[in-house]
Design a protein around this motif. Structure first.
Motif, PDB file in Angstrom:
ATOM      1  N   PRO A 154       0.790  -1.233   0.111  1.00 15.34           N
ATOM      2  CA  PRO A 154      -0.203   0.150   0.414  1.00 15.34           C
ATOM      3  C   PRO A 154       0.522   1.533  -0.021  1.00 15.34           C
ATOM      4  O   PRO A 154       0.408   2.282  -1.018  1.00 15.34           O
ATOM      5  CB  PRO A 154      -0.949  -0.511   0.683  1.00 15.34           C
ATOM      6  CG  PRO A 154      -1.098  -1.734   1.549  1.00 15.34           C
ATOM      7  CD  PRO A 154       0.509  -1.973   0.680  1.00 15.34           C
ATOM      8  N   HIS A 155       2.365   1.109   0.874  1.00 17.41           N
ATOM      9  CA  HIS A 155       2.904   2.458   1.261  1.00 17.41           C
ATOM     10  C   HIS A 155       3.361   2.724  -0.243  1.00 17.41           C
ATOM     11  O   HIS A 155       3.441   3.611  -0.899  1.00 17.41           O
ATOM     12  CB  HIS A 155       3.771   2.746   1.737  1.00 17.41           C
ATOM     13  CG  HIS A 155       4.799   3.494   2.315  1.00 17.41           C
ATOM     14  ND1 HIS A 155       5.647   3.731   1.432  1.00 17.41           N
ATOM     15  CD2 HIS A 155       3.959   4.456   3.228  1.00 17.41           C
ATOM     16  CE1 HIS A 155       5.840   5.877   2.192  1.00 17.41           C
ATOM     17  NE2 HIS A 155       4.866   5.801   2.959  1.00 17.41           N
ATOM     18  N   HIS A 156       3.706   1.671  -1.265  1.00 14.06           N
ATOM     19  CA  HIS A 156       4.885   1.370  -2.205  1.00 14.06           C
ATOM     20  C   HIS A 156       4.022   2.596  -3.182  1.00 14.06           C
ATOM     21  O   HIS A 156       4.134   3.041  -4.065  1.00 14.06           O
ATOM     22  CB  HIS A 156       5.452   0.195  -2.385  1.00 14.06           C
ATOM     23  CG  HIS A 156       6.361   0.257  -4.003  1.00 14.06           C
ATOM     24  ND1 HIS A 156       5.991  -0.892  -5.080  1.00 14.06           N
ATOM     25  CD2 HIS A 156       7.358   1.095  -3.793  1.00 14.06           C
ATOM     26  CE1 HIS A 156       6.560  -0.313  -6.033  1.00 14.06           C
ATOM     27  NE2 HIS A 156       7.042   0.588  -5.520  1.00 14.06           N
ATOM     28  N   ILE A 157       2.672   1.246  -3.510  1.00 12.65           N
ATOM     29  CA  ILE A 157       1.696   2.234  -4.153  1.00 12.65           C
ATOM     30  C   ILE A 157       1.374   3.466  -4.457  1.00 12.65           C
ATOM     31  O   ILE A 157       1.370   4.181  -5.107  1.00 12.65           O
ATOM     32  CB  ILE A 157       0.523   1.183  -4.255  1.00 12.65           C
ATOM     33  CG1 ILE A 157       1.132  -0.322  -5.043  1.00 12.65           C
ATOM     34  CG2 ILE A 157      -0.610   2.031  -5.193  1.00 12.65           C
ATOM     35  CD1 ILE A 157       0.833  -0.964  -6.871  1.00 12.65           C
ATOM     36  N   SER A 158       1.495   3.923  -3.480  1.00 10.71           N
ATOM     37  CA  SER A 158       1.067   5.282  -2.731  1.00 10.71           C
ATOM     38  C   SER A 158       1.729   5.962  -3.557  1.00 10.71           C
ATOM     39  O   SER A 158       1.286   7.402  -4.244  1.00 10.71           O
ATOM     40  CB  SER A 158       0.482   5.989  -1.510  1.00 10.71           C
ATOM     41  OG  SER A 158       1.208   5.355  -0.687  1.00 10.71           O
ATOM     42  N   GLU A 159       3.486   6.093  -3.004  1.00 14.12           N
ATOM     43  CA  GLU A 159       4.153   6.611  -3.502  1.00 14.12           C
ATOM     44  C   GLU A 159       3.621   6.524  -5.272  1.00 14.12           C
ATOM     45  O   GLU A 159       4.825   7.611  -5.061  1.00 14.12           O
ATOM     46  CB  GLU A 159       5.893   6.150  -2.575  1.00 14.12           C
ATOM     47  CG  GLU A 159       7.104   7.582  -3.132  1.00 14.12           C
ATOM     48  CD  GLU A 159       7.915   6.459  -2.251  1.00 14.12           C
ATOM     49  OE1 GLU A 159       8.848   6.680  -2.227  1.00 14.12           O
ATOM     50  OE2 GLU A 159       8.334   5.026  -2.228  1.00 14.12           O
TER      51      GLU A 159
ATOM     52  N   HIS B 114      -2.305   5.529   1.782  1.00 16.71           N
ATOM     53  CA  HIS B 114      -2.061   4.940   1.854  1.00 16.71           C
ATOM     54  C   HIS B 114      -2.592   3.549   2.773  1.00 16.71           C
ATOM     55  O   HIS B 114      -3.457   2.581   2.826  1.00 16.71           O
ATOM     56  CB  HIS B 114      -0.710   4.169   2.114  1.00 16.71           C
ATOM     57  CG  HIS B 114      -0.116   4.667   3.333  1.00 16.71           C
ATOM     58  ND1 HIS B 114       0.732   5.502   3.662  1.00 16.71           N
ATOM     59  CD2 HIS B 114       0.583   3.656   4.899  1.00 16.71           C
ATOM     60  CE1 HIS B 114       0.641   5.997   4.670  1.00 16.71           C
ATOM     61  NE2 HIS B 114       0.177   4.622   5.314  1.00 16.71           N
ATOM     62  N   GLY B 115      -3.079   4.174   3.732  1.00 11.86           N
ATOM     63  CA  GLY B 115      -3.888   3.875   5.032  1.00 11.86           C
ATOM     64  C   GLY B 115      -5.608   3.398   4.418  1.00 11.86           C
ATOM     65  O   GLY B 115      -6.181   2.705   4.986  1.00 11.86           O
TER      66      GLY B 115
ATOM     67  N   ARG C  25     -10.470  -4.004  -3.305  1.00 16.56           N
ATOM     68  CA  ARG C  25     -11.712  -2.891  -3.871  1.00 16.56           C
ATOM     69  C   ARG C  25     -11.689  -1.943  -3.351  1.00 16.56           C
ATOM     70  O   ARG C  25     -12.332  -1.397  -4.199  1.00 16.56           O
ATOM     71  CB  ARG C  25     -12.446  -3.317  -2.470  1.00 16.56           C
ATOM     72  CG  ARG C  25     -13.930  -2.569  -2.854  1.00 16.56           C
ATOM     73  CD  ARG C  25     -15.477  -3.803  -1.624  1.00 16.56           C
ATOM     74  NE  ARG C  25     -16.499  -2.080  -2.017  1.00 16.56           N
ATOM     75  CZ  ARG C  25     -17.534  -2.666  -1.453  1.00 16.56           C
ATOM     76  NH1 ARG C  25     -17.849  -3.665  -0.027  1.00 16.56           N
ATOM     77  NH2 ARG C  25     -18.857  -2.177  -0.966  1.00 16.56           N
ATOM     78  N   GLN C  26     -10.743  -1.174  -2.638  1.00 13.32           N
ATOM     79  CA  GLN C  26     -10.393  -0.137  -2.265  1.00 13.32           C
ATOM     80  C   GLN C  26      -9.554   0.291  -3.657  1.00 13.32           C
ATOM     81  O   GLN C  26      -9.269   1.484  -4.567  1.00 13.32           O
ATOM     82  CB  GLN C  26      -9.996   0.260  -0.715  1.00 13.32           C
ATOM     83  CG  GLN C  26     -10.779   0.295  -0.304  1.00 13.32           C
ATOM     84  CD  GLN C  26     -11.080  -0.765   0.539  1.00 13.32           C
ATOM     85  OE1 GLN C  26     -10.415  -2.116   0.221  1.00 13.32           O
ATOM     86  NE2 GLN C  26     -12.412  -1.122   1.570  1.00 13.32           N
ATOM     87  N   ALA C  27      -8.600  -0.210  -3.889  1.00 12.74           N
ATOM     88  CA  ALA C  27      -7.393   0.159  -4.994  1.00 12.74           C
ATOM     89  C   ALA C  27      -7.818  -0.088  -6.139  1.00 12.74           C
ATOM     90  O   ALA C  27      -6.960   0.534  -7.086  1.00 12.74           O
ATOM     91  CB  ALA C  27      -6.308  -1.126  -4.716  1.00 12.74           C
TER      92      ALA C  27
ATOM     93  N   ARG D  16     -12.405  12.365   0.770  1.00  7.86           N
ATOM     94  CA  ARG D  16     -13.372  12.441   0.941  1.00  7.86           C
ATOM     95  C   ARG D  16     -13.284  11.094   1.768  1.00  7.86           C
ATOM     96  O   ARG D  16     -14.266  11.376   3.400  1.00  7.86           O
ATOM     97  CB  ARG D  16     -14.801  12.509  -0.575  1.00  7.86           C
ATOM     98  CG  ARG D  16     -14.310  11.018  -0.650  1.00  7.86           C
ATOM     99  CD  ARG D  16     -15.324  10.608  -1.571  1.00  7.86           C
ATOM    100  NE  ARG D  16     -15.188   9.453  -2.766  1.00  7.86           N
ATOM    101  CZ  ARG D  16     -16.114   7.966  -2.674  1.00  7.86           C
ATOM    102  NH1 ARG D  16     -16.338   8.424  -0.696  1.00  7.86           N
ATOM    103  NH2 ARG D  16     -15.569   7.391  -2.710  1.00  7.86           N
ATOM    104  N   HIS D  17     -12.000  10.902   1.764  1.00  6.24           N
ATOM    105  CA  HIS D  17     -11.881  10.394   3.252  1.00  6.24           C
ATOM    106  C   HIS D  17     -11.863  10.535   4.293  1.00  6.24           C
ATOM    107  O   HIS D  17     -11.417  10.147   5.788  1.00  6.24           O
ATOM    108  CB  HIS D  17     -11.096   8.729   2.587  1.00  6.24           C
ATOM    109  CG  HIS D  17     -11.023   7.997   1.086  1.00  6.24           C
ATOM    110  ND1 HIS D  17     -12.477   7.493   1.073  1.00  6.24           N
ATOM    111  CD2 HIS D  17     -10.911   8.267  -0.331  1.00  6.24           C
ATOM    112  CE1 HIS D  17     -12.814   6.437  -0.013  1.00  6.24           C
ATOM    113  NE2 HIS D  17     -11.676   7.204  -0.472  1.00  6.24           N
TER     114      HIS D  17
END
Length: 390
Positions: free
Chosen positions: A200-205, A263-264, A270-272, A332-333
């Motif tokens: 998650p952190h790597h993808i968001s970066e 990333h959180g 589903r979210q990704a 919005r999250h």
């Protein structure tokens, strides 16, 4: 980092500490921006020539190939980056493919798709090799997922090549739309039985870094356009409001995108999927802002066959789309309450309406975008629980 000669390709851990983008990934992104720049240039020329419908349609189609190839590599690398020699070579082949793709973008806008399809197939077949390596290194459900990815990518590439044999017209357009849908469904089908181990952190970066590069390309293209117009027409007075407004829009876009970590939110597929797929709109609209600024500059010096409103909307339209999509995917999250939630949607509407403000349209849109950031900061200070940094 020194690459080993070869190693078994197995999934990396989703909880791996200190996972960051690699130099190879950054190099990959920079080369992809060459194709983004080509698409933006053609968007400018077609729009300035008075063919905005053709320009937008061609741009969205060409940008799909850029975005989808980049996205597939990024998610694969997040799960399976071994950084060995075969991995590096396959990635460099993908870079060669995007450069071929970029070279074919001007022809694609004129209806000749052979070169862009060739470049796209090169990128995708290199990724197929990576998935086959992953299948060889994995067992059980992970192996089936990797093989499904590889098979799905190959089938889609055969379809792309076959469509080149179809005469131009409605039949070819329908065929392209069907293959695009098929491409989008490959990850959905492949991940049904097993979720790949993306980080998650790597993808968001990775997404954040590509957003930075696209915004940087937007600033660069707009700067060159303003400089050229000043040199040729000495129209500094007409161009300053466009330059100032465009800069405010880009600054606000950066601020809002990186206001809070995302990333959180990426807890599972589903979210990704929604977040990752939605970035087609984020990236394409961000790049289109720069193209719109160029169109506005050309219109201001009398080189574009557009009305002032049309040229202004070339900036305010993609800016509004960018702001609204950022709210939908990111803000919005983390926002709390109706006031915080309404800032970006309202700003998006107001920015779009700025197109009717005449020669001050871009400057006014930039001011509204900056005010949206200021409003977010003010409301966040009153409600620290929202964790807003906007």
């Amino acid at each position: 980092m020194n690459a080993s000669t070869t190693r078994r390709m197995t999934a990396r851990s989703r909880t791996e500490a200190h996972r960051v983008a690699t130099p190879l990934e950054l190099f990959f992104d920079l080369c992809f921006v060459v194709a983004v720049a080509q698409a933006g240039t053609r968007l400018v020329h077609s729009t300035a020539d008075g063919h905005p419908g053709h320009a937008v349609t061609g741009y969205l189609f060409v940008f799909f190939g850029i975005w989808w190839a980049w996205m597939n590599f990024s998610w694969f690398a997040s799960a399976y980056d071994t950084d060995d020699v075969p991995y590096r070579i396959a990635t460099l082949v993908q870079i060669a493919g995007v450069l071929i793709y970029a070279a074919g973008v001007p022809r694609a806008f004129d209806g000749d798709l052979a070169i862009v399809v060739l470049g796209y197939v090169v990128m995708r077949l290199a990724l197929t090799f990576q998935w086959l390596r992953a299948a060889y290194g994995e067992r059980g459900p992970a192996r089936r997922t990797a093989l499904t990815y590889a098979g799905g990518v190959v089938v889609c590439q055969v379809c792309w090549a076959a469509l080149l044999l179809v005469p131009a017209g409605a039949g070819r357009v329908a065929g392209f739309l069907c293959v695009i849908v098929a491409e989008l469904l490959v990850p959905v089908i492949a991940e049904r039985g097993h979720q790949t181990a993306w980080h998650p952190h790597h993808i968001s970066e990775r997404y954040g870094l590509f957003t930075l590069i696209v915004l940087g390309e937007t600033v660069s293209a707009a700067t060159v356009a303003v400089q050229s117009a000043i040199d040729e027409h000495d129209a500094l007075g007409e161009l300053l409001p466009i330059a100032a407004g465009g800069l405010l829009i880009v600054f606000a876009a950066w601020w809002i995108y990186f206001a809070v970590p995302i990333h959180g939110h990426l807890r599972g597929n589903r979210q990704a999927f929604l977040w990752g797929y939605g970035h087609y709109v984020v990236f394409s609209s961000a790049a289109a802002i720069g193209a719109g600024i160029e169109v506005a500059v050309e219109q201001a010096v009398g080189k574009a066959h557009l009305t002032t409103t049309g040229a202004s909307f070339a900036v305010t339209g993609p800016s509004a789309v960018f702001l609204f999509t950022l709210w939908l995917l990111h803000a919005r999250h983390s926002k709390r309450g109706a006031a915080q939630q309404s800032i970006l949607p309202v700003a998006a509407v107001l920015v779009a309406l700025c197109a009717f403000a005449g020669h001050a349209a871009v400057l006014l849109a930039g001011i509204i975008a900056a005010l949206a950031v200021a409003a977010g900061l003010t409301l966040a200070a009153r409600n620290p629980e929202s964790h807003e940094a906007e």
